[in-house]
Design a protein around this motif. Structure first.
Motif, PDB file in Angstrom:
ATOM      1  N   LYS A   1       4.397  24.214   2.110  1.00 30.35           N
ATOM      2  CA  LYS A   1       4.282  23.673   3.464  1.00 30.35           C
ATOM      3  C   LYS A   1       3.065  24.270   4.142  1.00 30.35           C
ATOM      4  O   LYS A   1       2.520  25.284   3.705  1.00 30.35           O
ATOM      5  CB  LYS A   1       5.539  23.981   4.276  1.00 30.35           C
ATOM      6  CG  LYS A   1       6.779  23.281   3.752  1.00 30.35           C
ATOM      7  CD  LYS A   1       7.974  23.541   4.629  1.00 30.35           C
ATOM      8  CE  LYS A   1       9.188  22.801   4.066  1.00 30.35           C
ATOM      9  NZ  LYS A   1      10.368  23.014   4.885  1.00 30.35           N
ATOM     10  N   LEU A   2       2.686  23.627   5.246  1.00 25.36           N
ATOM     11  CA  LEU A   2       1.559  24.088   6.056  1.00 25.36           C
ATOM     12  C   LEU A   2       1.970  24.080   7.518  1.00 25.36           C
ATOM     13  O   LEU A   2       2.670  23.173   7.959  1.00 25.36           O
ATOM     14  CB  LEU A   2       0.359  23.154   5.898  1.00 25.36           C
ATOM     15  CG  LEU A   2      -0.179  22.924   4.498  1.00 25.36           C
ATOM     16  CD1 LEU A   2      -1.238  21.833   4.524  1.00 25.36           C
ATOM     17  CD2 LEU A   2      -0.743  24.209   3.934  1.00 25.36           C
ATOM     18  N   LEU A   3       1.521  25.063   8.244  1.00 24.23           N
ATOM     19  CA  LEU A   3       1.644  25.060   9.695  1.00 24.23           C
ATOM     20  C   LEU A   3       0.255  24.754  10.231  1.00 24.23           C
ATOM     21  O   LEU A   3      -0.705  25.460   9.927  1.00 24.23           O
ATOM     22  CB  LEU A   3       2.118  26.411  10.219  1.00 24.23           C
ATOM     23  CG  LEU A   3       2.043  26.606  11.730  1.00 24.23           C
ATOM     24  CD1 LEU A   3       2.926  25.607  12.467  1.00 24.23           C
ATOM     25  CD2 LEU A   3       2.415  28.019  12.105  1.00 24.23           C
ATOM     26  N   ILE A   4       0.155  23.677  10.984  1.00 27.04           N
ATOM     27  CA  ILE A   4      -1.107  23.317  11.620  1.00 27.04           C
ATOM     28  C   ILE A   4      -0.940  23.609  13.104  1.00 27.04           C
ATOM     29  O   ILE A   4       0.028  23.166  13.724  1.00 27.04           O
ATOM     30  CB  ILE A   4      -1.451  21.840  11.374  1.00 27.04           C
ATOM     31  CG1 ILE A   4      -1.573  21.596   9.868  1.00 27.04           C
ATOM     32  CG2 ILE A   4      -2.730  21.461  12.104  1.00 27.04           C
ATOM     33  CD1 ILE A   4      -1.798  20.154   9.489  1.00 27.04           C
TER      34      ILE A   4
ATOM     35  N   ILE B   1      -8.912  27.482  19.437  1.00 27.08           N
ATOM     36  CA  ILE B   1      -8.943  27.544  17.976  1.00 27.08           C
ATOM     37  C   ILE B   1      -7.965  26.529  17.390  1.00 27.08           C
ATOM     38  O   ILE B   1      -6.963  26.172  18.013  1.00 27.08           O
ATOM     39  CB  ILE B   1      -8.622  28.951  17.422  1.00 27.08           C
ATOM     40  CG1 ILE B   1      -7.259  29.463  17.916  1.00 27.08           C
ATOM     41  CG2 ILE B   1      -9.700  29.936  17.742  1.00 27.08           C
ATOM     42  CD1 ILE B   1      -6.834  30.773  17.300  1.00 27.08           C
ATOM     43  N   THR B   2      -8.302  26.071  16.202  1.00 24.33           N
ATOM     44  CA  THR B   2      -7.375  25.298  15.380  1.00 24.33           C
ATOM     45  C   THR B   2      -7.258  26.053  14.069  1.00 24.33           C
ATOM     46  O   THR B   2      -8.184  26.784  13.677  1.00 24.33           O
ATOM     47  CB  THR B   2      -7.901  23.867  15.107  1.00 24.33           C
ATOM     48  OG1 THR B   2      -9.133  23.957  14.415  1.00 24.33           O
ATOM     49  CG2 THR B   2      -8.049  23.081  16.396  1.00 24.33           C
ATOM     50  N   ARG B   3      -6.110  25.885  13.391  1.00 20.44           N
ATOM     51  CA  ARG B   3      -5.923  26.619  12.140  1.00 20.44           C
ATOM     52  C   ARG B   3      -4.845  26.015  11.291  1.00 20.44           C
ATOM     53  O   ARG B   3      -3.987  25.275  11.786  1.00 20.44           O
ATOM     54  CB  ARG B   3      -5.669  28.089  12.406  1.00 20.44           C
ATOM     55  CG  ARG B   3      -4.567  28.314  13.385  1.00 20.44           C
ATOM     56  CD  ARG B   3      -4.557  29.691  13.979  1.00 20.44           C
ATOM     57  NE  ARG B   3      -3.393  30.406  13.489  1.00 20.44           N
ATOM     58  CZ  ARG B   3      -3.368  31.667  13.163  1.00 20.44           C
ATOM     59  NH1 ARG B   3      -4.440  32.399  13.295  1.00 20.44           N
ATOM     60  NH2 ARG B   3      -2.283  32.243  12.729  1.00 20.44           N
ATOM     61  N   ILE B   4      -4.894  26.356  10.031  1.00 18.15           N
ATOM     62  CA  ILE B   4      -3.874  25.948   9.071  1.00 18.15           C
ATOM     63  C   ILE B   4      -3.366  27.222   8.397  1.00 18.15           C
ATOM     64  O   ILE B   4      -4.151  28.059   7.940  1.00 18.15           O
ATOM     65  CB  ILE B   4      -4.445  24.986   8.031  1.00 18.15           C
ATOM     66  CG1 ILE B   4      -4.853  23.675   8.719  1.00 18.15           C
ATOM     67  CG2 ILE B   4      -3.441  24.731   6.903  1.00 18.15           C
ATOM     68  CD1 ILE B   4      -5.487  22.646   7.807  1.00 18.15           C
ATOM     69  N   VAL B   5      -2.047  27.358   8.355  1.00 18.42           N
ATOM     70  CA  VAL B   5      -1.408  28.493   7.690  1.00 18.42           C
ATOM     71  C   VAL B   5      -0.640  27.950   6.500  1.00 18.42           C
ATOM     72  O   VAL B   5       0.200  27.053   6.661  1.00 18.42           O
ATOM     73  CB  VAL B   5      -0.443  29.239   8.646  1.00 18.42           C
ATOM     74  CG1 VAL B   5       0.258  30.374   7.909  1.00 18.42           C
ATOM     75  CG2 VAL B   5      -1.187  29.760   9.868  1.00 18.42           C
ATOM     76  N   GLY B   6      -0.921  28.471   5.314  1.00 18.23           N
ATOM     77  CA  GLY B   6      -0.183  28.082   4.123  1.00 18.23           C
ATOM     78  C   GLY B   6       1.131  28.824   4.038  1.00 18.23           C
ATOM     79  O   GLY B   6       1.193  30.030   4.319  1.00 18.23           O
ATOM     80  N   ILE B   7       2.198  28.115   3.663  1.00 14.96           N
ATOM     81  CA  ILE B   7       3.529  28.718   3.590  1.00 14.96           C
ATOM     82  C   ILE B   7       4.028  28.559   2.150  1.00 14.96           C
ATOM     83  O   ILE B   7       4.186  27.452   1.653  1.00 14.96           O
ATOM     84  CB  ILE B   7       4.492  28.008   4.563  1.00 14.96           C
ATOM     85  CG1 ILE B   7       3.918  28.080   5.978  1.00 14.96           C
ATOM     86  CG2 ILE B   7       5.890  28.613   4.480  1.00 14.96           C
ATOM     87  CD1 ILE B   7       4.538  27.107   6.945  1.00 14.96           C
ATOM     88  N   ARG B   8       4.257  29.674   1.479  1.00 15.98           N
ATOM     89  CA  ARG B   8       4.633  29.653   0.069  1.00 15.98           C
ATOM     90  C   ARG B   8       6.134  29.569  -0.167  1.00 15.98           C
ATOM     91  O   ARG B   8       6.549  29.090  -1.188  1.00 15.98           O
ATOM     92  CB  ARG B   8       4.068  30.885  -0.640  1.00 15.98           C
ATOM     93  CG  ARG B   8       2.580  30.804  -0.801  1.00 15.98           C
ATOM     94  CD  ARG B   8       2.032  31.919  -1.653  1.00 15.98           C
ATOM     95  NE  ARG B   8       0.606  31.736  -1.844  1.00 15.98           N
ATOM     96  CZ  ARG B   8      -0.326  32.128  -1.002  1.00 15.98           C
ATOM     97  NH1 ARG B   8       0.028  32.730   0.118  1.00 15.98           N
ATOM     98  NH2 ARG B   8      -1.599  31.916  -1.241  1.00 15.98           N
TER      99      ARG B   8
END
Length: 161
Positions: free
Chosen positions: A47-50, A152-159
């Protein structure tokens, strides 16, 4: 006019950051994941958190005014506000993940357009997907930079999950 540490804190405390974030599956991500660096960043993620955050346009006005009076002080305020916004974003990311019943890996960090070969043009897609213009007042310029400036904008990868 030179400002001291307490005055920096007083200025920063006048501005309440705004935030928006949403969780997507990697396969269902509505944002183009262009470039090797973002692909490496989200490798093995499910999953990703945007997310996006801003200190708002009033902060920009305050910073511009300080630049006219004390350029060194404005530089310090700009740096401190960036650190504060990053910390705020990390805290809000954790709240969104908790509300989404997602447990992120402990080293989950945000990756923003403009890092490495992840193009700034993705800012437009992130702002659109999150409806950040309407919800928190972030817009994307023709240069793909964000406005207000301290946004800011960002994407966090969720393992996990």
């Amino acid at each position: 006019m030179t400002i001291d540490e307490k005055q920096y804190e007083d200025i920063l405390n006048r501005f309440i950051p705004k935030y928006i974030g949403r969780v997507f599956t990697v396969e269902g991500c509505p944002v183009p994941l262009i470039g090797d660096d973002i692909k490496h960043h989200i490798k093995d993620c499910k999953k990703l958190l945007i997310s996006a955050a801003t200190l708002g346009s009033e902060f920009d006005k305050t910073l511009r005014q300080l630049q006219l009076e004390d350029m060194a002080g404005a530089f310090i305020l700009d740096r401190l506000s960036g650190k504060r916004l990053h910390k705020f974003c990390c805290e809000k990311d954790c709240e969104v993940l908790e509300l989404s019943s997602v447990v992120a890996n402990s080293n989950a960090v945000g990756f923003s357009p403009g890092y490495g070969d992840f193009p700034l043009s993705v800012n437009r897609e992130i702002v659109t997907v999150l409806d950040a213009s309407k919800k928190i007042g972030i817009c994307v310029l023709d240069s793909f930079m964000l406005t207000p400036q301290k946004s800011i904008t960002r994407i966090v990868g969720i393992r996990s999950n």
